[in-house]
Structure formats: C-alpha cells, structure tokens
Motif scaffolding. Sequence first.
Motif, PDB file in Angstrom:
ATOM      1  N   VAL A  73       0.908  -1.130   0.160  1.00 28.22           N
ATOM      2  CA  VAL A  73      -0.101  -0.069  -0.129  1.00 28.22           C
ATOM      3  C   VAL A  73       1.061   1.236   0.201  1.00 28.22           C
ATOM      4  CG1 VAL A  73      -1.716   1.362   1.365  1.00 28.22           C
ATOM      5  CG2 VAL A  73      -1.856  -1.071   1.337  1.00 28.22           C
ATOM      6  N   VAL A  74       0.608   2.020  -0.983  1.00 30.60           N
ATOM      7  CA  VAL A  74       1.432   3.243  -1.131  1.00 30.60           C
ATOM      8  C   VAL A  74       0.356   4.529  -0.812  1.00 30.60           C
ATOM      9  CG1 VAL A  74       2.841   4.803  -2.746  1.00 30.60           C
ATOM     10  CG2 VAL A  74       2.992   2.272  -2.765  1.00 30.60           C
ATOM     11  N   LYS A  75       0.982   5.301  -0.033  1.00 27.78           N
ATOM     12  CA  LYS A  75       0.464   6.637   0.191  1.00 27.78           C
ATOM     13  C   LYS A  75       0.926   7.542  -0.994  1.00 27.78           C
ATOM     14  CE  LYS A  75      -0.087  10.811   3.242  1.00 27.78           C
ATOM     15  NZ  LYS A  75       0.516  11.339   4.203  1.00 27.78           N
ATOM     16  N   ASN A  76      -0.182   8.069  -1.787  1.00 28.55           N
ATOM     17  CA  ASN A  76       0.081   8.849  -2.912  1.00 28.55           C
ATOM     18  C   ASN A  76       0.494  10.358  -2.779  1.00 28.55           C
ATOM     19  OD1 ASN A  76      -0.683   6.641  -4.338  1.00 28.55           O
ATOM     20  ND2 ASN A  76      -2.709   7.282  -4.774  1.00 28.55           N
ATOM     21  N   LEU A  77       1.608  10.700  -3.147  1.00 29.03           N
ATOM     22  CA  LEU A  77       1.919  12.111  -2.943  1.00 29.03           C
ATOM     23  C   LEU A  77       1.725  12.869  -4.249  1.00 29.03           C
ATOM     24  CD1 LEU A  77       5.340  11.283  -1.204  1.00 29.03           C
ATOM     25  CD2 LEU A  77       3.056  11.926  -0.013  1.00 29.03           C
ATOM     26  N   TYR A  78       2.267  12.749  -5.352  1.00 30.02           N
ATOM     27  CA  TYR A  78       2.370  13.336  -6.844  1.00 30.02           C
ATOM     28  C   TYR A  78       1.652  12.281  -7.685  1.00 30.02           C
ATOM     29  CZ  TYR A  78       4.693  17.178  -4.380  1.00 30.02           C
ATOM     30  OH  TYR A  78       5.279  18.037  -3.719  1.00 30.02           O
ATOM     31  N   ILE A  79       0.884  12.869  -8.333  1.00 29.30           N
ATOM     32  CA  ILE A  79       0.158  11.870  -9.358  1.00 29.30           C
ATOM     33  C   ILE A  79       0.185  12.794 -10.734  1.00 29.30           C
ATOM     34  CG2 ILE A  79      -2.210  11.145 -10.509  1.00 29.30           C
ATOM     35  CD1 ILE A  79      -1.110   9.387  -8.230  1.00 29.30           C
ATOM     36  N   SER A  80       0.653  12.094 -12.000  1.00 28.67           N
ATOM     37  CA  SER A  80       0.853  12.970 -13.070  1.00 28.67           C
ATOM     38  C   SER A  80      -0.690  12.442 -13.853  1.00 28.67           C
ATOM     39  CB  SER A  80       1.978  11.992 -13.896  1.00 28.67           C
ATOM     40  OG  SER A  80       1.934  12.451 -15.094  1.00 28.67           O
ATOM     41  N   VAL A  81      -0.940  13.527 -14.655  1.00 30.24           N
ATOM     42  CA  VAL A  81      -2.215  13.775 -15.368  1.00 30.24           C
ATOM     43  C   VAL A  81      -1.664  13.820 -16.652  1.00 30.24           C
ATOM     44  CG1 VAL A  81      -4.377  14.633 -15.810  1.00 30.24           C
ATOM     45  CG2 VAL A  81      -3.509  14.267 -13.320  1.00 30.24           C
ATOM     46  N   ASP A  82      -1.958  13.231 -17.780  1.00 31.38           N
ATOM     47  CA  ASP A  82      -1.540  13.125 -19.027  1.00 31.38           C
ATOM     48  C   ASP A  82      -2.534  13.085 -20.206  1.00 31.38           C
ATOM     49  OD1 ASP A  82       1.772  13.423 -18.642  1.00 31.38           O
ATOM     50  OD2 ASP A  82       1.002  11.511 -17.507  1.00 31.38           O
ATOM     51  N   PRO A  83      -2.240  13.640 -21.398  1.00 32.21           N
ATOM     52  CA  PRO A  83      -3.385  13.526 -22.458  1.00 32.21           C
ATOM     53  C   PRO A  83      -3.497  12.244 -23.031  1.00 32.21           C
ATOM     54  CG  PRO A  83      -2.073  15.461 -22.685  1.00 32.21           C
ATOM     55  CD  PRO A  83      -1.276  14.813 -21.585  1.00 32.21           C
ATOM     56  N   TYR A  84      -2.596  11.359 -22.812  1.00 29.06           N
ATOM     57  CA  TYR A  84      -2.590   9.887 -23.206  1.00 29.06           C
ATOM     58  C   TYR A  84      -3.662   9.100 -22.772  1.00 29.06           C
ATOM     59  CZ  TYR A  84      -0.266   7.609 -19.882  1.00 29.06           C
ATOM     60  OH  TYR A  84       0.300   7.009 -18.503  1.00 29.06           O
ATOM     61  N   GLN A  85      -3.677   9.589 -21.154  1.00 30.40           N
ATOM     62  CA  GLN A  85      -4.780   8.625 -20.415  1.00 30.40           C
ATOM     63  C   GLN A  85      -5.862   8.811 -21.005  1.00 30.40           C
ATOM     64  OE1 GLN A  85      -2.973  10.675 -16.907  1.00 30.40           O
ATOM     65  NE2 GLN A  85      -2.867   8.494 -16.077  1.00 30.40           N
ATOM     66  N   ASP A 105      -4.885   4.387 -13.173  1.00 33.96           N
ATOM     67  CA  ASP A 105      -3.564   4.585 -12.860  1.00 33.96           C
ATOM     68  C   ASP A 105      -2.781   5.824 -13.750  1.00 33.96           C
ATOM     69  OD1 ASP A 105      -3.056   3.052 -14.765  1.00 33.96           O
ATOM     70  OD2 ASP A 105      -2.200   1.459 -13.954  1.00 33.96           O
ATOM     71  N   GLY A 106      -1.784   6.203 -13.294  1.00 37.32           N
ATOM     72  CA  GLY A 106      -0.987   6.878 -14.033  1.00 37.32           C
ATOM     73  C   GLY A 106       0.510   6.987 -13.250  1.00 37.32           C
ATOM     74  N   SER A 107       1.408   7.606 -13.944  1.00 40.06           N
ATOM     75  CA  SER A 107       2.827   7.678 -13.083  1.00 40.06           C
ATOM     76  C   SER A 107       2.795   8.612 -11.895  1.00 40.06           C
ATOM     77  CB  SER A 107       3.796   7.904 -14.011  1.00 40.06           C
ATOM     78  OG  SER A 107       3.862   9.427 -14.395  1.00 40.06           O
ATOM     79  N   GLY A 108       3.580   8.329 -10.832  1.00 39.34           N
ATOM     80  CA  GLY A 108       3.395   9.125  -9.632  1.00 39.34           C
ATOM     81  C   GLY A 108       4.461   8.823  -8.714  1.00 39.34           C
ATOM     82  N   VAL A 109       4.465   9.594  -7.506  1.00 38.13           N
ATOM     83  CA  VAL A 109       5.388   9.289  -6.515  1.00 38.13           C
ATOM     84  C   VAL A 109       4.641   9.266  -5.056  1.00 38.13           C
ATOM     85  CG1 VAL A 109       7.357  10.381  -5.219  1.00 38.13           C
ATOM     86  CG2 VAL A 109       7.306  10.652  -7.647  1.00 38.13           C
TER      87      VAL A 109
END
Lengths: 380, 380
Positions: A43-55, A112-116
Amino acid sequence: MEMKNKYVTINDYINGAPMESNFSICEETISLSSGEDNINVMVVKNLYISVDPYQLNRMKTHSCSQLLLPESAAILPGQAADDLGSENPGHGGMGQKLLGRRRPGNWGGVIDGSGVGRVVESAHPDFKRGDLVTGRLHWGEYTVIKGVDTISMKKLDPLGFPLSYYAGSILGSSGLAAYGGFFKVCQPKKGDKLFVSAASGSVGILVGQYAKLFGCFVVGCAGTKQKVDLLKHKLGFDDAFNYKEETDLNSTLQRYFPNGIDIYFDNVGGEMLEAAVENMNIFGRVAVCGVISEYTDKTKGAKPDMIAVIYKRIRIEGFLTVDFKDIYEEFISTTVQHLQTGKMQAIEDFSYGVESIPTALVDLFRGNNVGKKVVRIAED
Amino acid sequence: MEMKNKYVTINDYINGAPMESNFSICEETISLSSGEDNINVMVVKNLYISVDPYQLNRMKTHSCSQLLLPESAAILPGQAADDLGSENPGHGGMGQKLLGRRRPGNWGGVIDGSGVGRVVESAHPDFKRGDLVTGRLHWGEYTVIKGVDTISMKKLDPLGFPLSYYAGSILGSSGLAAYGGFFKVCQPKKGDKLFVSAASGSVGILVGQYAKLFGCFVVGCAGTKQKVDLLKHKLGFDDAFNYKEETDLNSTLQRYFPNGIDIYFDNVGGEMLEAAVENMNIFGRVAVCGVISEYTDKTKGAKPDMIAVIYKRIRIEGFLTVDFKDIYEEFISTTVQHLQTGKMQAIEDFSYGVESIPTALVDLFRGNNVGKKVVRIAED
C-alpha cells in the motif's frame, strides 16, 4: 489494517472531449488482511500524480491497446501490456485494462498513472514502510498494488530535487519522452532547425530546452500569449508563436522557417503536421510523440502530402517512452546535471487533492496547463 | 553532321490523368557543327527508353522540384537538380526543368528518362562512337547531350544481359529502387511479413522477389487476375490479391496478414496506406516509394491513423533511388548473381517506337503494364 481511500473513477467510456461530469470521486475502505494472499501486496500513500493527455485514450470504448498485436507483450518481460502506455509521458500511451479493479455494481474502478508515493504497508521483501517509490499509482489517496514488481515500481532517491519532478515531470516520463524522442528518434545534428508543437506542454517544453542546449535553432508554438512569452523569454527558444492567431499554418511555418524545418517534434497532429511536412527540408524527421488534436476528434487526422514525403525523403516515426528504458540512466544523469547547473528548468502546473484530478485532465484538452500537469495529493 | 530526330513533347502541363492527346510527336533536324562550342557534346542513338509513373509529376504546373529546397543540390555534386528525379525508378522523382530544351514558337521540348543507347558522335574524351551508354536519354530517336558528365552518363557493359534490363528495369533504376528501398529503408529481418502494393509494377515485382529470397513472407496486390497469377505462380509470392475485387481493404489485409504486417512497401498511397497502417505490427516500417493513386488526384491522399503510428511505433519513410548510389555496386553484383542462378526474373512490358511512348505512359495510370514498361526505340 483498514483505511479510507478517496479515488477517481469514470462513469462511462469517454469518446469525445472529456468533461468533469465524466468522472466521480468515490470512497472505499481498504482492508489488508494478513496471510499468504498478501505476498507481494503493497500500500502506497500517493504524494504526486501525473495527469497526461494519453490517458484519455485509455478511457475510450476502443482502448488504444487494441492497436497492439499479441507480440507486443514480448518486448517487455515482466510488464503487463497495461503498463506500456503508462510509460508514455506526454501524449502517447494505452492500456489493455481500462481500469485496474472492477467491482460488482460499480462501473468504474481505479485509474492509474505515473506518480510518486510513500510506502505505508508492504509484504514485498524489496519495499518497506517509509520507502519513497515511483511507478504506476492510482488516481486516489492510496494505491494498493497486488503483485508488486521492481520493474514497474522503483524505490526513489530524489537527489535533492522536488518529488514532483519524478511524477511524470522533468525527471519522470515527460523528461524521458523528450530526451529519447529528441536524441533517439529525431537524430539531431547541430544547427538543425527544430519545430515543436504544444511547446509549453509537458514534453514540448523539455524538447525545446534539450534542443537549444544541443545546438539547434528552436521555434515552438503554443495557444496563449503567456505561453509564447514563457518560451521566448524564460526558456530560451529562438522564437515562438500562438497558433490560434494564425490563419494559414503553412505560411506561418514558412515565416518562422525561411530555410525549412529539419526536425518536427509533433505533439498535436492534424493540420500542424500537414503544414510541417510542407515546410520540411530534405531528410527531415518527424518524431510523433502525440496527436492531441486527434484524441478527441478522429476526423481531425492529418493528411500529410506523401509526394513531399517521397521527394524530400521525410521520415515520420512514432514512439513510446517505454522504448527508452535502455537510455534511462543517461537521461537521468544528463538532466540532473542540466538542472544543477541551471541550464534546464522544470515548469510544473499544480493542482491539489484527489478532487482536482478530473479538472486537471479536462484542462489539458482546453490548453489550460503551462508545463507539466501534476496533482499534489498529499504533503510528504 | 545532320540527322532527322523524331521525339515526344507535351502540349501543355498535365495536372490530371495523362491522355495520349497531351502529347505530340515532333521532328527536328539535329545539326552538330564542329568547334569549341561542341566540347562535351555527344549524340546518342536511343535503343531503350524507360517510362515511369513519376515522370508525370514533372509535367504538372507545379513540378515536384518545388518540394526541394536549395540545399538539395548539394547532396549530388555534379548533378543538376533536374537529374535527381530521373534517378527515381518506380514511382518517385521530379525535375527542376520540365523540358530540356525550349524553342521559340514551340511550347514543349524534349522529355528525358533513363535509357540505354549507343554513341554516334562524341566530342567528350571519355566516350567514343560505338560506345554503349546508360543514363538520361530523351524520349526520341536521338539524344543530344551538352555538357556530358560521367556521373549522369555511364559506359555500359551489359554482362550478357539484354540491354533493356539497364533501361530503368531490373539492372537499372527500378532494380536499385527495389533493392535500396527494401534493404536500406525497410531494414528487413528474416521472417518479416511484407506487403507490397502495385506488386506487378516495375519496382513492386522486384521488391517481392528480393524479399522472398531474403526470407520474408510476401503478399502483393495488383489490379488484374493475370497479374495476381503471375505473382503467385511465377514469381513465388506467398500470396497476392486483386484489390479491385475488395471492398474493405482493412479487412482484406487482416485476412492476408492475420499476424499483422511488419513491412509495407508502398507504391500507391491513399486508402491502401491507411489500411496497411491499421494492420501494422509494432515497430512496423513503411517505405514510401510512390503514391501513384495520388499523382493524378491529390484529394486521394492518405490519412494514416497517427495514433496507431505512435502506439505501434511505426516508421514511415520516403526515399529516392538517387540516395542509393553508394550501394550501386552491391546491388548490381547481387542482382546479377540472382539472375544468373535463375533466382530472380525480369518481367518487362515492351512498346515499340517513339510513337508508342505517350501510350506507354498513359497505360501506367490505367494499370495496363505488367512489370517494367520499356520502349524499344531501335534495334541495336
């Protein structure tokens, strides 16, 4: 362990321009029981999430994964086809499964998307509570990952840079797309004249900077005066223009490139691609990173002059960031150096909180972002 | 020295499909006075003349030479930009000057193309009367060349093969286009699945043979049953189909390539290119040799799905035969060997006499040729 998790889901497939009403914010209770089932669960606590057009392409009735034939899976051992697109930074990507988890009585699941994020619970031997990680995270407060692997999820040492840089930004997938797309696909030579569209977008803004540092003449286009000013006066582009003020893109490009274009880094497709081909020099290269103008309206597809493609021996080539894994280390070390010496700048456009994610995506298609769109979910 | 020369000229620019009435057969008297003016002048008796689709592009109001920016000249020292296109075998090419010689009161002048002839008069030290030569010859009985150079005109040793093979045919520009286009642009791997359009045309018919010898799975399309039978039963293509009998090219290609296309060698453009992109595998390559469907009607231009180009990392690349000069010797030795061992066949489609040249060109656009169209002007 039990915790509340707010997350974003979509209400139905989205085949046109996305709207806030296409999305819902849901809440669930995550309960993680111990036992054999939980091996490799994290389980990961999301800090930053990327939002991209391809999604958006993953939210269509016909997910772009259908473009990939079975052999595609073979190129990425250890990665689900689902993850291929996720690796695509700026404007490309696809997903085999639209949503990670489907539940009875609920149309949508997590996106989902890339994130930290930071690990809060882990049954995987390579990750422990407190570790910073980067990889595929969910559009929500927490990400529950079953079948964790160290290819799609990595421990992160931020090297003193902001964590957001790794969430699909300059040291994440947008950076790798720009770096690989420019150096590997465009095959630049010093002095090449480069045109980049959506130049203030997440990838374009980096392509222009890499190209200037490499020794190219760089012109970008964007959709507002503010963006054009940023490119010209803050990021060192040789020139930039607002495409919305132009009536004939062919003439526009002739004006900015009286000696022709050697490289076109395409983020938009459509008419701009046609105009670029018209203005291309012989042996010109078009790196097709994204075609955002076509994502919401397929009728806007480009009809490039193929006779010109022949006579000018133009190469038009699509790419996905996932293909640049072999140059990842080179990309990181080069970019870190440019950041440390102040030669490159990360331009980020923040939103805050899970509730802001739908608007963050919608805004990309309205041209409201300047630079990389990142959603800060929580303070570290 | 004086001699009568019958030659072909055009009556006006040709912007649509060519017709016989666009051409005239003229007669002139060639007189070659001696003196300093004649240094490097040579008269060649034309034996075989190549007729190619690309030549139509040189007859348009807007000659395709306009696609080339000034630097193009630099890549070919010793050659006029005019000659660039001439080197283009199958379906590409352009000419800066539409016609070599203009005369007062006569709209047209001579038209040139690749051919084989015999020197009847020469003031150039490297060529003497009786030499066989290959290079740019006029659509007529004789070619008067001022400013002869040994780059665009070469002495010919036919190595025992028919002279026609060198007039733009298998050992001439079509051969080089097919060889270079396939090996250099397509970058084939053994087992690749290759689709070639206009497969019974001058270039396509050779691409298929090279590809089979190399170890590809090869399917071609053509426009008659006779052509399809030739490809399947005489030239060893794995399969072939008549595109005129198909209503949905996308499904057609799905049927012939259930596992997708790795290489598309494009001679036609338009809808076929779109369908090929739809059926392409990841990392697929499209070599754009010609787009004959667009030469007479620009509205037929292809609108390839650029989203597919991205996700499947497709490379679409145009080329001209002139770019393959560095592999000319390799091409000749390989092809000669294949011919000598019976592994390749030249398929030629002859017309006879200067008067037949206009119909020979017109027929290319009606699909009436099978294999390389060559006009025999005179017996040696």
